[in-house]
Motif scaffolding. Structure first.
Motif, PDB file in Angstrom:
ATOM      1  N   GLU A  80     -16.659  46.946  -4.081  1.00 32.09           N
ATOM      2  CA  GLU A  80     -16.999  47.253  -2.700  1.00 32.09           C
ATOM      3  C   GLU A  80     -15.868  46.746  -1.814  1.00 32.09           C
ATOM      4  OE1 GLU A  80     -19.819  48.920  -1.854  1.00 32.09           O
ATOM      5  OE2 GLU A  80     -20.209  49.050  -3.995  1.00 32.09           O
ATOM      6  N   GLY A  81     -15.791  47.295  -0.678  1.00 34.87           N
ATOM      7  CA  GLY A  81     -14.862  46.789   0.316  1.00 34.87           C
ATOM      8  C   GLY A  81     -15.583  46.736   1.642  1.00 34.87           C
ATOM      9  N   LEU A  82     -15.173  45.851   2.470  1.00 31.05           N
ATOM     10  CA  LEU A  82     -15.764  45.777   3.797  1.00 31.05           C
ATOM     11  C   LEU A  82     -14.768  46.377   4.775  1.00 31.05           C
ATOM     12  CD1 LEU A  82     -17.320  42.254   3.391  1.00 31.05           C
ATOM     13  CD2 LEU A  82     -18.491  44.441   3.327  1.00 31.05           C
ATOM     14  N   PRO A  83     -15.253  47.135   5.754  1.00 31.88           N
ATOM     15  CA  PRO A  83     -14.358  47.905   6.620  1.00 31.88           C
ATOM     16  C   PRO A  83     -13.627  47.086   7.684  1.00 31.88           C
ATOM     17  CG  PRO A  83     -16.629  48.250   7.279  1.00 31.88           C
ATOM     18  CD  PRO A  83     -16.654  47.401   6.030  1.00 31.88           C
ATOM     19  N   PHE A  84     -13.843  45.780   7.695  1.00 32.58           N
ATOM     20  CA  PHE A  84     -13.201  44.944   8.700  1.00 32.58           C
ATOM     21  C   PHE A  84     -12.977  43.561   8.096  1.00 32.58           C
ATOM     22  CE2 PHE A  84     -17.735  45.580   9.380  1.00 32.58           C
ATOM     23  CZ  PHE A  84     -18.234  44.312   9.105  1.00 32.58           C
ATOM     24  N   PRO A  85     -12.041  42.798   8.649  1.00 38.75           N
ATOM     25  CA  PRO A  85     -11.787  41.451   8.120  1.00 38.75           C
ATOM     26  C   PRO A  85     -12.991  40.536   8.316  1.00 38.75           C
ATOM     27  CG  PRO A  85     -10.045  42.150   9.636  1.00 38.75           C
ATOM     28  CD  PRO A  85     -11.151  43.148   9.744  1.00 38.75           C
ATOM     29  N   ILE A  86     -13.207  39.663   7.344  1.00 36.95           N
ATOM     30  CA  ILE A  86     -14.318  38.717   7.369  1.00 36.95           C
ATOM     31  C   ILE A  86     -13.734  37.300   7.421  1.00 36.95           C
ATOM     32  CG2 ILE A  86     -16.323  37.844   6.085  1.00 36.95           C
ATOM     33  CD1 ILE A  86     -16.735  40.698   6.989  1.00 36.95           C
ATOM     34  N   PRO A  87     -14.268  36.438   8.292  1.00 36.79           N
ATOM     35  CA  PRO A  87     -13.774  35.062   8.326  1.00 36.79           C
ATOM     36  C   PRO A  87     -13.847  34.411   6.952  1.00 36.79           C
ATOM     37  CG  PRO A  87     -15.192  35.475  10.203  1.00 36.79           C
ATOM     38  CD  PRO A  87     -15.307  36.681   9.299  1.00 36.79           C
ATOM     39  N   GLY A  88     -12.779  33.759   6.555  1.00 43.65           N
ATOM     40  CA  GLY A  88     -12.681  33.140   5.236  1.00 43.65           C
ATOM     41  C   GLY A  88     -13.196  31.718   5.207  1.00 43.65           C
ATOM     42  N   ASP A  89     -14.427  31.542   5.590  1.00 44.14           N
ATOM     43  CA  ASP A  89     -15.030  30.215   5.642  1.00 44.14           C
ATOM     44  C   ASP A  89     -16.325  30.235   4.856  1.00 44.14           C
ATOM     45  OD1 ASP A  89     -13.110  29.039   7.572  1.00 44.14           O
ATOM     46  OD2 ASP A  89     -13.896  30.632   8.846  1.00 44.14           O
ATOM     47  N   THR A  90     -16.391  29.401   3.811  1.00 41.16           N
ATOM     48  CA  THR A  90     -17.548  29.382   2.927  1.00 41.16           C
ATOM     49  C   THR A  90     -17.976  27.949   2.636  1.00 41.16           C
ATOM     50  OG1 THR A  90     -16.228  29.322   0.897  1.00 41.16           O
ATOM     51  CG2 THR A  90     -16.789  31.503   1.774  1.00 41.16           C
ATOM     52  N   VAL A  91     -19.216  27.813   2.189  1.00 43.90           N
ATOM     53  CA  VAL A  91     -19.742  26.523   1.766  1.00 43.90           C
ATOM     54  C   VAL A  91     -20.769  26.778   0.668  1.00 43.90           C
ATOM     55  CG1 VAL A  91     -21.547  26.475   3.553  1.00 43.90           C
ATOM     56  CG2 VAL A  91     -20.702  24.324   2.578  1.00 43.90           C
ATOM     57  N   HIS A  92     -20.792  25.909  -0.320  1.00 44.98           N
ATOM     58  CA  HIS A  92     -21.743  26.040  -1.421  1.00 44.98           C
ATOM     59  C   HIS A  92     -23.147  25.670  -0.928  1.00 44.98           C
ATOM     60  CE1 HIS A  92     -23.704  25.552  -5.299  1.00 44.98           C
ATOM     61  NE2 HIS A  92     -22.657  26.119  -5.866  1.00 44.98           N
TER      62      HIS A  92
END
Length: 195
Positions: A80-92
């Motif tokens: 899949e791809g997302l049509p716009f940039p996504i913030p690269g901030d994650t947490v477990h």
């Protein structure tokens, strides 16, 4: 009082709607503290994209659904791809739970906020999930269970989640641990379905 912005842009972007709801909730909390001056304190815990094993999702389709927070990091894995940039901030998810419990300790000062994000100021790159999966699950990749053919553009937001680590005395699980957690759950679900 927190006000709702013009919602014309929200109707076009679910992420804008979600983020706006979080900002408004935080503002409402601050307004409440300032105007009511309650006898108790409030700690705002503000996680970024929460990634990891989701105990309520039990089928492979549910686990990789784009309707969950795991859908974003898994998009590059499942083509899949997302049509716009996504913030690269994650947490477990485990780190989010840990902070919620630790925030109840009486020695933690109230009326403060904690941003939870594990990737440092620069965050993570969503497409790194493909490298992690190829390294940690090579057999599943070879069998075609994890195609690693999608792409998600990362938007760098420069978010600092280090305060939570300092105050609560822990180290975030990194993006690799996050991906391994959810892919492990996905492969376990496939195995259960094939029995």
């Amino acid at each position: 009082m927190a006000t709702v912005p013009d919602d014309s842009f929200i109707e076009k972007d679910i992420y804008a709607a979600y983020h706006t709801s979080k900002v408004l909730a935080y503002r409402a909390t601050q307004d409440f503290l300032r105007t009511i001056k309650p006898h108790f304190t409030i700690i705002n815990i503000m996680p970024s994209f929460v990634v990891g094993k989701h105990e309520l999702l039990t089928t492979p389709d549910d686990i990789i659904s784009p309707k969950t927070s795991n859908g974003v990091p898994l998009a590059p894995i499942f083509g899949e791809g997302l049509p716009f940039p996504i913030p690269g901030d994650t947490v477990h998810i485990d780190d989010v739970a840990k902070v919620h419990i630790a925030a109840l300790e009486p020695q933690i000062d109230g009326n403060q906020a904690f941003i939870l994000t594990a990737g440092g100021i620069e965050g993570i790159q969503w497409n790194d999930a493909k490298q992690i999966v190829r390294k940690r699950f090579p057999n599943a990749v070879e069998k075609g269970l994890l195609p690693c053919q999608g792409s998600t553009e990362t938007k760098v937001m420069k978010v600092d989640g280090s305060k939570a680590q300092r105050v609560f005395g822990f180290k975030y699980k990194d993006f690799e641990e996050q991906i391994v957690s959810v892919i492990g759950q996905y492969l376990e679900a496939i195995e259960r379905c094939n029995q």
